[in-house]
Design a protein around this motif. Structure first.
Motif, PDB file in Angstrom:
ATOM      1  N   GLN A 181      -1.901   5.773  -5.813  1.00 29.86           N
ATOM      2  CA  GLN A 181      -2.784   5.847  -4.662  1.00 29.86           C
ATOM      3  C   GLN A 181      -3.803   4.718  -4.721  1.00 29.86           C
ATOM      4  O   GLN A 181      -4.417   4.478  -5.762  1.00 29.86           O
ATOM      5  CB  GLN A 181      -3.527   7.194  -4.632  1.00 29.86           C
ATOM      6  CG  GLN A 181      -2.603   8.379  -4.389  1.00 29.86           C
ATOM      7  CD  GLN A 181      -2.129   8.436  -2.944  1.00 29.86           C
ATOM      8  OE1 GLN A 181      -2.920   8.318  -2.044  1.00 29.86           O
ATOM      9  NE2 GLN A 181      -0.844   8.583  -2.754  1.00 29.86           N
ATOM     10  N   TRP A 198       0.830  -1.193   0.000  1.00 28.66           N
ATOM     11  CA  TRP A 198       0.000   0.000   0.000  1.00 28.66           C
ATOM     12  C   TRP A 198       0.869   1.249   0.000  1.00 28.66           C
ATOM     13  O   TRP A 198       1.990   1.251   0.522  1.00 28.66           O
ATOM     14  CB  TRP A 198      -0.885   0.044   1.251  1.00 28.66           C
ATOM     15  CG  TRP A 198      -1.969  -0.985   1.293  1.00 28.66           C
ATOM     16  CD1 TRP A 198      -2.538  -1.648   0.253  1.00 28.66           C
ATOM     17  CD2 TRP A 198      -2.645  -1.454   2.475  1.00 28.66           C
ATOM     18  NE1 TRP A 198      -3.513  -2.501   0.695  1.00 28.66           N
ATOM     19  CE2 TRP A 198      -3.612  -2.404   2.059  1.00 28.66           C
ATOM     20  CE3 TRP A 198      -2.526  -1.160   3.835  1.00 28.66           C
ATOM     21  CZ2 TRP A 198      -4.439  -3.053   2.953  1.00 28.66           C
ATOM     22  CZ3 TRP A 198      -3.364  -1.809   4.733  1.00 28.66           C
ATOM     23  CH2 TRP A 198      -4.306  -2.744   4.300  1.00 28.66           C
ATOM     24  N   ARG A 217      -2.838   5.173   2.132  1.00 31.26           N
ATOM     25  CA  ARG A 217      -3.691   4.047   2.526  1.00 31.26           C
ATOM     26  C   ARG A 217      -3.213   3.441   3.843  1.00 31.26           C
ATOM     27  O   ARG A 217      -4.028   3.040   4.678  1.00 31.26           O
ATOM     28  CB  ARG A 217      -3.697   2.999   1.422  1.00 31.26           C
ATOM     29  CG  ARG A 217      -4.861   2.037   1.535  1.00 31.26           C
ATOM     30  CD  ARG A 217      -4.920   1.079   0.372  1.00 31.26           C
ATOM     31  NE  ARG A 217      -6.225   0.433   0.323  1.00 31.26           N
ATOM     32  CZ  ARG A 217      -6.515  -0.627  -0.415  1.00 31.26           C
ATOM     33  NH1 ARG A 217      -5.567  -1.166  -1.180  1.00 31.26           N
ATOM     34  NH2 ARG A 217      -7.714  -1.152  -0.423  1.00 31.26           N
TER      35      ARG A 217
END
Length: 265
Positions: free
Chosen positions: A264, A213, A217
């Protein structure tokens, strides 16, 4: 409109601090202890509610909602209405059919979105800007009954599951007295609108950070998992060691900053 609380008997199915606040609201509105019964749970987090009900002479049952014991106890009490405030079990249809004025649940999201459990963690992890709460009638389908009252709340950039959960409780309980009056006066709800989503009573991603991630996040996940005294987000190191963390800074100190060019999530 006139409030018919003089004759209404209420079964409060509650857990933790909302139950205490609900009792205070009912007492302030003139309800007497004999008009109220409490279905709840015995565990370490719920002792204050159990003690508070005992001090005020509130009849109590802690049998599971699906049990014959609970059903017979509720049937004998014969409530006019049921109010569920963070109670931790699903009610069988035979219980929901007992109160003449219906059963109402407080759900910590804007239904039909985030039905089920763990609304606050998932709202934060998914990056929502709005949360809120919904008072709705209960039926045989979980969190799908008609809406009595719904209110939006902003999700702050630094909110954790813990802070959002308690802010929702604080704001929702301000409206509890009005909701009781609505039920007492036979106000009908309105059908839920929009596309729904559902999350089960399961910790997101088993509580473990995915190293793939990006930082945005990871930060949301750490905040989503922050709910003391329960275990927070877990970092699993290359040697297999697992460490609990509660901030993005703690994560960086363990693994270093992430490459912000990562897409993202």
């Amino acid at each position: 409109m006139g409030v018919q609380h003089q004759a209404m008997k209420i079964l409060l199915t509650a857990y933790y601090s909302p139950g205490i606040r609900a009792l205070d609201v009912l007492f302030a509105k003139g309800y007497r202890p004999e008009q109220i019964a409490l279905l709840s749970h015995r565990d370490s987090r719920n002792g204050a509610l159990i003690d508070y009900a005992g001090i005020h002479g509130i009849e109590l049952c802690t049998a599971p909602a699906k049990s014959d014991e609970a059903y017979e106890w509720i049937k004998v009490f014969s409530p006019d209405a049921i109010f569920s405030l963070y109670y931790r079990e699903i009610f069988p249809v035979r219980v929901l059919s007992l109160p003449s004025r219906g059963a109402v649940n407080l759900h910590p999201s804007l239904l039909p979105r985030y039905r089920g459990a763990f609304s606050a963690p998932w709202i934060i992890f998914n990056g929502e800007n709005l949360g809120g709460y919904t008072y709705h009638y209960m039926n045989e389908k979980v969190d799908e009954g008609d809406v009595l009252l719904q209110q939006e709340l902003c999700v702050n950039h630094d909110d954790t599951a813990y802070s959002l959960y308690h802010r929702v409780i604080h704001e929702a309980m301000k409206e509890f007295g009005d909701v009781v009056d609505m039920v007492a006066n036979g106000v009908q709800g309105t059908p839920q609108q929009g596309e729904g989503s559902y999350f089960s009573r399961k910790v997101p991603f088993e509580g473990v950070i995915d190293p793939n991630w990006d930082e945005a996040r990871i930060d949301r996940f750490i905040r989503a998992m922050y709910f003391p005294p329960f275990r927070g987000a877990i970092v699993r190191l290359e040697d297999g060691q697992e460490l609990e963390i509660d901030t993005l800074e703690s994560y960086r100190s363990l693994v270093g900053p992430r490459n912000e060019t990562v897409k993202q999530a």
